[in-house]
Design a protein around this motif. Structure first.
Motif, short mmCIF file in Angstrom:
data_model
loop_
_atom_site.label_atom_id
_atom_site.label_comp_id
_atom_site.label_asym_id
_atom_site.label_seq_id
_atom_site.Cartn_x
_atom_site.Cartn_y
_atom_site.Cartn_z
N THR A 77 0.87 -1.43 0.04
CA THR A 77 0.09 0.04 0.12
C THR A 77 0.86 1.28 -0.01
O THR A 77 0.56 2.30 -0.73
N ALA A 78 2.17 1.22 1.06
CA ALA A 78 2.83 2.50 1.11
C ALA A 78 3.56 2.64 -0.33
O ALA A 78 3.62 3.69 -0.84
N LEU A 79 3.73 1.66 -1.07
CA LEU A 79 4.57 1.68 -2.11
C LEU A 79 3.76 2.07 -3.47
O LEU A 79 4.12 2.35 -4.48
N ARG A 80 2.59 1.94 -3.33
CA ARG A 80 1.50 2.64 -4.31
C ARG A 80 1.12 4.03 -4.30
O ARG A 80 0.02 4.71 -4.69
N HIS A 81 2.01 4.81 -3.37
CA HIS A 81 1.47 6.43 -2.92
C HIS A 81 1.81 6.91 -4.40
O HIS A 81 2.63 6.71 -5.24
N PRO A 82 0.97 7.89 -4.78
CA PRO A 82 1.38 8.73 -5.83
C PRO A 82 2.62 9.50 -6.15
O PRO A 82 3.27 9.59 -7.36
N ALA A 83 3.47 9.55 -5.03
CA ALA A 83 4.69 10.04 -5.19
C ALA A 83 5.63 9.06 -5.97
O ALA A 83 6.68 9.46 -6.08
N ILE A 84 5.28 7.89 -5.75
CA ILE A 84 6.21 6.77 -6.37
C ILE A 84 5.90 6.56 -7.78
O ILE A 84 4.98 6.38 -8.36
N LYS A 85 7.32 6.63 -8.55
CA LYS A 85 7.33 6.34 -10.01
C LYS A 85 7.48 4.89 -10.41
O LYS A 85 8.01 4.48 -9.84
N ASP A 86 6.48 4.58 -11.30
CA ASP A 86 6.65 3.03 -11.77
C ASP A 86 6.28 2.08 -10.75
O ASP A 86 6.66 1.02 -10.86
N GLY A 87 5.35 2.51 -9.86
CA GLY A 87 5.07 1.63 -8.69
C GLY A 87 4.37 0.35 -9.12
O GLY A 87 5.07 -0.71 -8.64
N ASP A 88 3.31 0.35 -9.76
CA ASP A 88 2.71 -1.01 -10.28
C ASP A 88 3.62 -1.88 -11.21
O ASP A 88 3.75 -3.25 -10.67
N PRO A 89 4.60 -1.37 -12.04
CA PRO A 89 5.38 -2.32 -12.92
C PRO A 89 6.34 -3.09 -11.83
O PRO A 89 6.60 -4.23 -11.95
N PHE A 90 7.02 -2.30 -11.02
CA PHE A 90 8.09 -2.90 -10.38
C PHE A 90 7.34 -3.83 -9.26
O PHE A 90 8.03 -4.80 -8.67
N LEU A 91 6.29 -3.52 -8.84
CA LEU A 91 5.49 -4.36 -7.67
C LEU A 91 5.54 -5.87 -8.44
O LEU A 91 5.51 -6.86 -7.73
N ALA A 92 4.78 -5.64 -9.41
CA ALA A 92 4.52 -7.19 -10.44
C ALA A 92 5.99 -7.55 -10.60
O ALA A 92 6.01 -9.01 -10.31
N ARG A 93 7.17 -6.85 -10.68
CA ARG A 93 8.19 -7.61 -11.16
C ARG A 93 8.78 -8.34 -9.51
O ARG A 93 9.70 -9.27 -9.49
N TRP A 94 8.45 -7.43 -8.31
CA TRP A 94 8.93 -8.01 -7.24
C TRP A 94 8.13 -9.29 -6.83
O TRP A 94 8.80 -10.21 -6.41
N ASP A 95 6.73 -9.48 -7.15
CA ASP A 95 5.95 -10.60 -7.00
C ASP A 95 6.72 -11.74 -7.78
O ASP A 95 6.80 -13.03 -7.32
N ARG A 96 6.93 -11.52 -9.34
CA ARG A 96 7.43 -12.62 -9.94
C ARG A 96 8.93 -13.15 -9.79
O ARG A 96 9.16 -14.19 -9.59
N LEU A 97 9.72 -12.03 -8.97
CA LEU A 97 10.80 -12.46 -8.61
C LEU A 97 10.80 -13.30 -7.41
O LEU A 97 11.64 -14.42 -7.36
N ILE A 98 10.01 -13.09 -6.41
CA ILE A 98 9.52 -14.15 -5.58
C ILE A 98 9.49 -15.44 -5.90
O ILE A 98 9.88 -16.59 -5.31
N ASP A 99 8.33 -15.38 -6.91
CA ASP A 99 8.03 -16.89 -7.40
C ASP A 99 9.11 -17.57 -7.95
O ASP A 99 9.18 -18.86 -7.91
N GLU A 100 10.03 -16.96 -8.72
CA GLU A 100 11.16 -17.54 -9.36
C GLU A 100 12.22 -18.10 -8.52
O GLU A 100 12.87 -18.88 -8.55
N VAL A 101 12.24 -17.37 -7.37
CA VAL A 101 13.52 -17.56 -6.43
C VAL A 101 12.71 -18.85 -5.75
O VAL A 101 13.69 -19.59 -4.97
N LYS A 102 11.47 -19.01 -5.56
CA LYS A 102 11.04 -20.32 -4.83
C LYS A 102 11.67 -21.60 -5.46
O LYS A 102 11.86 -22.51 -4.77
N GLY A 103 11.73 -21.75 -6.81
CA GLY A 103 12.31 -22.89 -7.37
C GLY A 103 13.69 -22.85 -7.55
O GLY A 103 14.30 -23.71 -8.37
N LEU A 104 14.20 -22.00 -7.11
CA LEU A 104 15.82 -21.85 -7.16
C LEU A 104 16.68 -22.89 -6.70
O LEU A 104 17.67 -23.49 -7.36
N MET A 105 16.28 -23.44 -5.41
CA MET A 105 17.02 -24.54 -4.96
C MET A 105 16.90 -25.99 -5.78
O MET A 105 18.18 -26.49 -5.67
#
Length: 804
Positions: free
Chosen positions: A395-423
């Protein structure tokens, strides 16, 4: 500098009370408060010590201290004005004895110089010094590393009295050369040495108490000022409370009680809550070195997997079962070397199977090791990736003052998923991709996080936070108002006390400075360096210095710290003594003894002569004990007619830890006393033939007479104005006892004194001279030998009368 006629003599609490009438009311009230606390200190401790005495030194006994070993060194003194010279070669124990005396008299105060205190000859230290005020004695003792104790004549004992300790520190009756020599080299030390000798400790105690109050007040001021600055800063950003801001700036950090009440009323109208701080996780970092290690480990796994066929582990297990000892298959297959898998005979299947098993073991072992290493590296790399996003953080990172918030939040979620199968699927390419993506997201998050925190800080400038800051300042002010007020008054009072100290030290140091310049002139009247004045200057806490005005020839030198630099070693030592004596002999001192260790260091003959005259004058009221390896001071003292007790220290051969003492005030009489004891013993038990006893008697009598005559030739010759070279030549010409006595008579006549009637002792003198040339009288009877001893003693006493 305040003119002498206008100076206020603030030298007691009564003077402080009078001077306080000129202070501002707030400073005067604080002074009265402090004076009430220090009321019992109306008289300085040094003055309390001075109420007893005067103290003289009676004895000193030292064992196991520095260079003095198991055999105690004991020195006895007549507790009265006069001079005692304790002489010895270097290294015998003079400074050891003086340091031991300093130790007990000062209550074990640390030295101002370096000294190896550990004793090489005896581990147990025992020191005892006895002083007397003419009515009762007091003994100060110290054993080992323990404290110094005080014991009175009536048997009462305890610690060294506080007033004694204060007086010793102020007047320093023991002067050790290594302790005082740095004073001339370091002006700050010189100032401290001189300043400590001025009886204004009540003023310095007062200033210390004022400084403590001022320090507490300054600390309180800082706390209030910091809270005030925060409140003004926040308030000024609101833009809606200009009147409040103006009023706060007008009142300052410490407003009056009335102004504080007005401010409280204005602040009460402001909101009372503040916004919540955004929930943000810390920024993470990707360690490039760790990434490289993980990539390296992943590539090793790939190589290990590529080196073995698929299903290698299944093949390995099957071959192992075939080769196992308990496996059964047809005997004929075994005997005919028939492969149990393909039924082919004669292929040495067992050897080939064993080689295959070994190869598979090696490949599978490398793969497992590579996988374990990769797993360990991946676990360490976990901190290079972010944690899953919390709802509050999202919620805090979706503040209007933050640039490109939604794309980077999506990349963050995707990174978390990819890291799960890393081992289970860590390839070099995947690792590099994930770490690159993590760096990009971390960089974006770091900037976004900073922007959110800045936005939060700015949001605190709203009126809701203003109220909290202003109320915090007013609460801090209320807590520290008394300390701040006392600190302000202490600043004003400190200025007055500082001036009292400057004026007092100037006034009290004037007679000391005058005495210093006088003594310097007397010790250096053969020099073109003239000290015209000496002043204590600089601050009363730090930056202290000593201004010394001097002329060198026709050049006027006015230089405080640098003035001693133009002096020779002997001149600096003269300045040291000229500085020491006035401090040690102030009228307030309870001590009437001075102990000087090597005061003629680097002195020429003329300066030794001047010092002898100074000490002789001082000895009219002081007991002066001089320790020196140099006999010139004793000779000069005797030359001016000063009676001097002379004690010699020595170490017997092969007994380095033993220091012997011998009173050689009259060495000739000492020889005769030894001879008399021998002759008394000889009458009881014969020691040898008559001729041997006669030769011994003549030899000792002549040695006694020649020694005493030689000493007094020096004394009277110097008194008559002869130079060292003239005295040496005259003594060389006087070859026997009669000629030395005649030379002594010649000098006596020059001085207008009645010479010794040598005719009365003509026969004894002749016999002594004959004995010195090996012509002893034949068959001398015991009565004759006693006659030589008695007449030699009479001649020596006549010599004493002539020289005293």
């Amino acid at each position: 500098m305040v003119p002498k006629k206008q100076r206020r003599a603030v030298l007691s609490w009564e003077d402080v009370a009078a001077a306080s009438e000129e202070l501002a009311p707030e400073a005067r009230s604080l002074l009265q408060e402090i004076a009430g606390e220090l009321g019992a200190a109306g008289t300085s401790q040094a003055e309390a010590a001075a109420s007893r005495g005067p103290w003289f030194l009676r004895s000193l006994e030292v064992q196991g201290h520095v260079g003095i070993g198991v055999t105690p060194l004991r020195l006895e003194f007549l507790p009265r004005p006069g001079i005692v010279v304790v002489s010895a070669r270097n290294g015998i124990g003079k400074t050891s004895a003086a340091d031991a005396l300093r130790h007990v008299l000062s209550n074990g105060e640390p030295r101002r110089y370096q000294l190896a205190e550990a004793n090489l000859h005896h581990p147990e230290r025992q020191i005892a010094a006895v002083v007397t005020d003419g009515v009762s004695d007091a003994e100060m003792t110290c054993g080992g590393q323990g404290p110094v104790s005080w014991k009175n004549s009536d048997g009462s004992s305890g610690a060294i009295p506080p007033d004694w300790r204060v007086a010793y520190e102020k007047f320093s009756p023991v002067l050790l050369y290594p302790e005082i020599s740095p004073v001339i080299e370091q002006p700050g030390v010189l100032h401290t040495y001189l300043y400590d000798g001025i009886p204004i400790d009540f003023l310095t105690n007062l200033l210390a108490r004022v400084d403590k109050i001022r320090t507490v007040g300054r600390a309180a001021d800082r706390k209030v000022a910091e809270a005030y600055d925060r409140a003004v800063t926040v308030l000024s950003r609101v833009g809606m409370a200009a009147t409040l801001v103006s009023r706060m700036r007008e009142c300052g950090a410490t407003p009056t009680l009335e102004a504080t009440a007005e401010l409280r009323a204005a602040v009460a109208e402001l909101p009372a809550s503040a916004p919540a701080q955004p929930s943000l996780v810390p920024v993470w970092a990707v360690d490039a070195g760790l990434v490289a290690e993980c990539v390296k480990a992943a590539r090793r796994v790939e190589r290990a997997r590529a080196s073995i066929v698929s299903g290698a582990d299944v093949v390995r297990r099957a071959l192992g079962q075939l080769l196992h000892e308990t496996h059964t298959y047809p005997e004929t297959d075994s005997a005919d070397d028939i492969c149990p898998v393909c039924a082919t005979p004669g292929v040495r299947w067992r050897d080939r199977a064993q080689h295959t098993v070994a190869d598979l073991d090696a490949g599978l072992g490398e793969l497992r090791d590579a996988e374990r290493t990769l797993k360990s590296q991946l676990q360490a790399l976990a901190s290079a990736f972010p944690n899953p996003l919390l709802p509050a953080t999202r919620t805090a990172l979706r503040h209007p003052a933050i640039k490109d918030g939604d794309p980077f939040l999506a990349r963050w979620d995707r990174l978390i998923d990819e890291v799960k199968g890393l081992m289970s699927n860590a390839t070099p390419q995947l690792l590099e991709h994930l770490c690159t993506e993590s760096r990009a997201i971390s960089a974006w998050y770091s900037g976004s996080r900073t922007a959110l925190l800045v936005n939060y800080e700015e949001s605190l400038n709203e009126r809701v936070h203003v109220r909290q800051q202003v109320e915090s300042w007013l609460a801090t002010l209320e807590t520290h108002r008394v300390e701040c007020d006392r600190g302000i008054r202490a600043v004003k009072l400190a200025k007055a006390v500082e001036q009292w100290i400057r004026d007092a030290r100037a006034m009290l140091f004037e007679p000391i400075a005058g005495r210093v310049t006088q003594l310097w002139t007397e010790l250096s009247n053969d020099s073109d360096v003239v000290i015209t004045d000496m002043r204590l200057s600089g601050g009363v806490r730090q930056a202290r210095k000593v201004d010394i005005d001097m002329t060198v020839g026709d050049v006027i030198v006015k230089s405080g710290p640098d003035a001693p630099n133009v002096l020779s070693t002997g001149q600096r030592n003269a300045l040291m003594l000229a500085t020491y004596l006035p401090r040690a002999t102030q009228p307030e001192s309870p001590f009437r003894f001075l102990v000087l260790d090597d005061p003629v260091h680097a002195f020429d003959a003329w300066r030794v002569r001047y010092l002898a005259q100074l000490l002789a004058a001082q000895a009219a009221t002081y007991q002066i004990i001089v320790l020196s390896h140099d006999e010139r001071l004793w000779q000069e003292l005797r030359a001016i007619g000063q009676y001097v007790q002379h004690i010699r220290l020595d170490r017997p051969p092969n007994e380095a830890s033993t220091v012997l003492t011998r009173d050689i005030t009259s060495p000739g009489l000492g020889y005769l006393e030894d001879l008399e004891r021998v002759l008394d013993a000889e009458r009881e038990v014969p020691l040898g033939t008559d001729s041997a006893i006669t030769a011994m008697t003549l030899a000792i009598c002549r040695q006694a007479l020649d020694t005493e005559a030689g000493l007094y030739v020096e004394v009277l010759g110097r008194r008559a104005g002869l130079s060292d070279d003239e005295l040496r030549a005259a003594r060389d010409r006087a070859g026997d006892s009669r000629q030395q006595l005649q030379l002594l008579n010649d000098y006596a006549q020059k001085l207008g004194r009645q010479p010794i009637d040598l005719a009365l002792y003509d026969r004894t003198i002749a016999d002594l001279n004959k004995g010195g040339h090996g012509r002893s009288p034949e068959k001398a009877k015991p009565q004759r030998r006693m006659q030589w001893l008695k007449e030699t003693r009479r001649i020596i006493k006549a010599i004493h009368k002539l020289g005293n």
